[in-house]
Design a protein around this motif. Structure first.
Motif, PDB file in Angstrom:
ATOM      1  N   ALA A  16     -33.419   2.434 -33.361  1.00  0.00           N
ATOM      2  CA  ALA A  16     -33.587   1.263 -34.220  1.00  0.00           C
ATOM      3  C   ALA A  16     -32.227   0.725 -34.666  1.00  0.00           C
ATOM      4  O   ALA A  16     -31.281   1.492 -34.878  1.00  0.00           O
ATOM      5  CB  ALA A  16     -34.433   1.621 -35.441  1.00  0.00           C
ATOM      6  N   ASN A  17     -32.148  -0.575 -34.813  1.00  0.00           N
ATOM      7  CA  ASN A  17     -30.927  -1.214 -35.296  1.00  0.00           C
ATOM      8  C   ASN A  17     -30.545  -0.651 -36.657  1.00  0.00           C
ATOM      9  O   ASN A  17     -31.410  -0.317 -37.464  1.00  0.00           O
ATOM     10  CB  ASN A  17     -31.129  -2.719 -35.422  1.00  0.00           C
ATOM     11  CG  ASN A  17     -31.285  -3.406 -34.092  1.00  0.00           C
ATOM     12  OD1 ASN A  17     -30.964  -2.864 -33.046  1.00  0.00           O
ATOM     13  ND2 ASN A  17     -31.793  -4.622 -34.120  1.00  0.00           N
ATOM     14  N   GLY A  18     -29.235  -0.548 -36.901  1.00  0.00           N
ATOM     15  CA  GLY A  18     -28.749  -0.086 -38.189  1.00  0.00           C
ATOM     16  C   GLY A  18     -27.625   0.914 -38.018  1.00  0.00           C
ATOM     17  O   GLY A  18     -27.117   1.131 -36.924  1.00  0.00           O
ATOM     18  N   VAL A  19     -27.238   1.509 -39.141  1.00  0.00           N
ATOM     19  CA  VAL A  19     -26.154   2.486 -39.155  1.00  0.00           C
ATOM     20  C   VAL A  19     -26.740   3.885 -39.056  1.00  0.00           C
ATOM     21  O   VAL A  19     -27.614   4.263 -39.833  1.00  0.00           O
ATOM     22  CB  VAL A  19     -25.310   2.346 -40.444  1.00  0.00           C
ATOM     23  CG1 VAL A  19     -24.228   3.413 -40.496  1.00  0.00           C
ATOM     24  CG2 VAL A  19     -24.693   0.953 -40.526  1.00  0.00           C
ATOM     25  N   TRP A  20     -26.251   4.632 -38.102  1.00  0.00           N
ATOM     26  CA  TRP A  20     -26.636   6.022 -37.896  1.00  0.00           C
ATOM     27  C   TRP A  20     -25.394   6.855 -38.215  1.00  0.00           C
ATOM     28  O   TRP A  20     -24.367   6.714 -37.545  1.00  0.00           O
ATOM     29  CB  TRP A  20     -27.071   6.255 -36.454  1.00  0.00           C
ATOM     30  CG  TRP A  20     -28.332   5.549 -36.054  1.00  0.00           C
ATOM     31  CD1 TRP A  20     -28.533   4.207 -35.935  1.00  0.00           C
ATOM     32  CD2 TRP A  20     -29.563   6.169 -35.710  1.00  0.00           C
ATOM     33  NE1 TRP A  20     -29.811   3.941 -35.544  1.00  0.00           N
ATOM     34  CE2 TRP A  20     -30.472   5.132 -35.393  1.00  0.00           C
ATOM     35  CE3 TRP A  20     -29.996   7.488 -35.628  1.00  0.00           C
ATOM     36  CZ2 TRP A  20     -31.783   5.380 -35.007  1.00  0.00           C
ATOM     37  CZ3 TRP A  20     -31.296   7.729 -35.240  1.00  0.00           C
ATOM     38  CH2 TRP A  20     -32.179   6.691 -34.947  1.00  0.00           C
ATOM     39  N   PHE A  62     -25.108   1.252 -34.856  1.00  0.00           N
ATOM     40  CA  PHE A  62     -23.763   1.700 -35.185  1.00  0.00           C
ATOM     41  C   PHE A  62     -23.781   3.199 -35.446  1.00  0.00           C
ATOM     42  O   PHE A  62     -24.475   3.667 -36.338  1.00  0.00           O
ATOM     43  CB  PHE A  62     -23.255   0.958 -36.428  1.00  0.00           C
ATOM     44  CG  PHE A  62     -23.239  -0.525 -36.252  1.00  0.00           C
ATOM     45  CD1 PHE A  62     -22.231  -1.128 -35.519  1.00  0.00           C
ATOM     46  CD2 PHE A  62     -24.240  -1.306 -36.798  1.00  0.00           C
ATOM     47  CE1 PHE A  62     -22.219  -2.512 -35.344  1.00  0.00           C
ATOM     48  CE2 PHE A  62     -24.226  -2.684 -36.624  1.00  0.00           C
ATOM     49  CZ  PHE A  62     -23.216  -3.286 -35.896  1.00  0.00           C
ATOM     50  N   LEU A  63     -23.005   3.949 -34.661  1.00  0.00           N
ATOM     51  CA  LEU A  63     -22.846   5.386 -34.864  1.00  0.00           C
ATOM     52  C   LEU A  63     -21.544   5.586 -35.620  1.00  0.00           C
ATOM     53  O   LEU A  63     -20.474   5.233 -35.125  1.00  0.00           O
ATOM     54  CB  LEU A  63     -22.850   6.116 -33.530  1.00  0.00           C
ATOM     55  CG  LEU A  63     -24.236   6.086 -32.878  1.00  0.00           C
ATOM     56  CD1 LEU A  63     -24.143   5.900 -31.402  1.00  0.00           C
ATOM     57  CD2 LEU A  63     -24.991   7.318 -33.244  1.00  0.00           C
ATOM     58  N   GLU A  64     -21.645   6.132 -36.828  1.00  0.00           N
ATOM     59  CA  GLU A  64     -20.483   6.276 -37.701  1.00  0.00           C
ATOM     60  C   GLU A  64     -20.363   7.715 -38.189  1.00  0.00           C
ATOM     61  O   GLU A  64     -21.229   8.545 -37.929  1.00  0.00           O
ATOM     62  CB  GLU A  64     -20.607   5.330 -38.896  1.00  0.00           C
ATOM     63  CG  GLU A  64     -20.620   3.870 -38.514  1.00  0.00           C
ATOM     64  CD  GLU A  64     -20.663   2.930 -39.700  1.00  0.00           C
ATOM     65  OE1 GLU A  64     -20.853   3.388 -40.845  1.00  0.00           O
ATOM     66  OE2 GLU A  64     -20.490   1.719 -39.484  1.00  0.00           O
ATOM     67  N   GLY A  65     -19.283   7.977 -38.942  1.00  0.00           N
ATOM     68  CA  GLY A  65     -19.082   9.321 -39.470  1.00  0.00           C
ATOM     69  C   GLY A  65     -18.723  10.282 -38.363  1.00  0.00           C
ATOM     70  O   GLY A  65     -17.977   9.948 -37.447  1.00  0.00           O
ATOM     71  N   LYS A  66     -19.287  11.469 -38.417  1.00  0.00           N
ATOM     72  CA  LYS A  66     -19.030  12.483 -37.394  1.00  0.00           C
ATOM     73  C   LYS A  66     -20.157  12.446 -36.367  1.00  0.00           C
ATOM     74  O   LYS A  66     -21.127  13.189 -36.459  1.00  0.00           O
ATOM     75  CB  LYS A  66     -18.919  13.864 -38.044  1.00  0.00           C
ATOM     76  CG  LYS A  66     -17.709  13.983 -38.935  1.00  0.00           C
ATOM     77  CD  LYS A  66     -17.581  15.356 -39.521  1.00  0.00           C
ATOM     78  CE  LYS A  66     -16.332  15.414 -40.390  1.00  0.00           C
ATOM     79  NZ  LYS A  66     -16.167  16.705 -41.038  1.00  0.00           N
ATOM     80  N   LEU A  69     -24.803   1.186 -27.445  1.00  0.00           N
ATOM     81  CA  LEU A  69     -24.384   1.905 -28.646  1.00  0.00           C
ATOM     82  C   LEU A  69     -23.002   1.425 -29.102  1.00  0.00           C
ATOM     83  O   LEU A  69     -22.173   1.030 -28.285  1.00  0.00           O
ATOM     84  CB  LEU A  69     -24.358   3.409 -28.372  1.00  0.00           C
ATOM     85  CG  LEU A  69     -25.657   4.006 -27.819  1.00  0.00           C
ATOM     86  CD1 LEU A  69     -25.478   5.500 -27.552  1.00  0.00           C
ATOM     87  CD2 LEU A  69     -26.822   3.745 -28.750  1.00  0.00           C
ATOM     88  N   PHE A  70     -22.758   1.505 -30.402  1.00  0.00           N
ATOM     89  CA  PHE A  70     -21.491   1.046 -30.966  1.00  0.00           C
ATOM     90  C   PHE A  70     -20.956   2.152 -31.877  1.00  0.00           C
ATOM     91  O   PHE A  70     -21.456   2.346 -32.972  1.00  0.00           O
ATOM     92  CB  PHE A  70     -21.721  -0.234 -31.774  1.00  0.00           C
ATOM     93  CG  PHE A  70     -20.481  -0.996 -32.133  1.00  0.00           C
ATOM     94  CD1 PHE A  70     -19.338  -0.366 -32.618  1.00  0.00           C
ATOM     95  CD2 PHE A  70     -20.457  -2.372 -32.017  1.00  0.00           C
ATOM     96  CE1 PHE A  70     -18.211  -1.074 -32.959  1.00  0.00           C
ATOM     97  CE2 PHE A  70     -19.335  -3.107 -32.365  1.00  0.00           C
ATOM     98  CZ  PHE A  70     -18.209  -2.455 -32.832  1.00  0.00           C
ATOM     99  N   PHE A  71     -19.953   2.888 -31.387  1.00  0.00           N
ATOM    100  CA  PHE A  71     -19.299   3.931 -32.183  1.00  0.00           C
ATOM    101  C   PHE A  71     -18.183   3.272 -32.983  1.00  0.00           C
ATOM    102  O   PHE A  71     -17.293   2.643 -32.404  1.00  0.00           O
ATOM    103  CB  PHE A  71     -18.694   5.004 -31.273  1.00  0.00           C
ATOM    104  CG  PHE A  71     -19.703   5.882 -30.599  1.00  0.00           C
ATOM    105  CD1 PHE A  71     -20.089   7.087 -31.163  1.00  0.00           C
ATOM    106  CD2 PHE A  71     -20.274   5.507 -29.394  1.00  0.00           C
ATOM    107  CE1 PHE A  71     -21.016   7.907 -30.541  1.00  0.00           C
ATOM    108  CE2 PHE A  71     -21.204   6.322 -28.759  1.00  0.00           C
ATOM    109  CZ  PHE A  71     -21.581   7.522 -29.335  1.00  0.00           C
ATOM    110  N   ARG A  72     -18.215   3.414 -34.311  1.00  0.00           N
ATOM    111  CA  ARG A  72     -17.187   2.803 -35.146  1.00  0.00           C
ATOM    112  C   ARG A  72     -17.029   3.601 -36.446  1.00  0.00           C
ATOM    113  O   ARG A  72     -17.917   4.358 -36.836  1.00  0.00           O
ATOM    114  CB  ARG A  72     -17.531   1.355 -35.481  1.00  0.00           C
ATOM    115  CG  ARG A  72     -18.731   1.250 -36.415  1.00  0.00           C
ATOM    116  CD  ARG A  72     -19.001  -0.152 -36.859  1.00  0.00           C
ATOM    117  NE  ARG A  72     -19.976  -0.134 -37.952  1.00  0.00           N
ATOM    118  CZ  ARG A  72     -20.524  -1.185 -38.463  1.00  0.00           C
ATOM    119  NH1 ARG A  72     -20.228  -2.376 -38.003  1.00  0.00           N
ATOM    120  NH2 ARG A  72     -21.381  -1.073 -39.463  1.00  0.00           N
ATOM    121  N   ASN A  73     -15.894   3.404 -37.109  1.00  0.00           N
ATOM    122  CA  ASN A  73     -15.661   3.961 -38.444  1.00  0.00           C
ATOM    123  C   ASN A  73     -15.972   5.447 -38.549  1.00  0.00           C
ATOM    124  O   ASN A  73     -16.719   5.873 -39.421  1.00  0.00           O
ATOM    125  CB  ASN A  73     -16.480   3.203 -39.503  1.00  0.00           C
ATOM    126  CG  ASN A  73     -16.166   1.735 -39.522  1.00  0.00           C
ATOM    127  OD1 ASN A  73     -15.032   1.329 -39.273  1.00  0.00           O
ATOM    128  ND2 ASN A  73     -17.160   0.924 -39.796  1.00  0.00           N
TER     129      ASN A  73
END
Length: 147
Positions: A51-55, A83-87, A102-106
């Motif tokens: 689903a769209n959003g921040v993971w 958006f895949l963020e954090g660790k 997929l978009f890995f960022r931040n």
């Protein structure tokens, strides 16, 4: 009479094709637990949709066996909107797997790499792809330090 038979079969084929189209929609997952469960149960031809959003802090271990004609797909609901963020990271292990959008960022990877085509030294990936994806501002914390 022939017209009625042709119409009958056309309606049957139309209904069956609509049923098949609904079946191919894929499984939409909206949290880490449902994603990991879907990946564990993936079979050839399956499509898992994030689903769209921040993971945040998601370690994806995409271990499954698709076939050349029936790939297993992990994709964003909308390319560039997951958006895949954090660790977070992605590791492939198996055959005929595709991850897309997929978009890995931040963040930073909890291992040495963001995307790896093996989950273990003995579990490598064959015929697997990461497509239509981005890795941006995703550095190890110690990368720029002079220790």
């Amino acid at each position: 009479m022939t017209y009625k038979i042709i119409t009958f079969f056309a309606v049957i084929i139309l209904l069956l094709s609509c049923k098949e189209a609904n079946k191919k929609q894929g499984l939409l997952v909206s949290d880490k637990e449902s994603l990991l469960a879907a990946l564990d149960d993936a079979k050839p031809g399956d499509e898992i949709i994030m689903a769209n959003g921040v993971w945040t802090d998601v370690q994806i271990r995409f271990k499954a066996r698709g076939t050349e004609k029936m790939l297993i797909t992990l994709r964003a609901e909308t390319p560039g909107e997951v958006f895949l963020e954090g660790k977070s990271d992605l590791k492939f292990g198996g055959e005929y797997l595709i991850a897309s959008g997929l978009f890995f960022r931040n963040g930073q990877t909890p291992t040495d790499v963001v995307v790896e085509f093996r989950t273990h030294k003995d579990t490598i990936a064959n015929h697997c792809s990461l497509v239509n994806s981005v890795i941006l501002d995703y550095n190890q914390l110690k990368r720029d330090r002079q220790d």
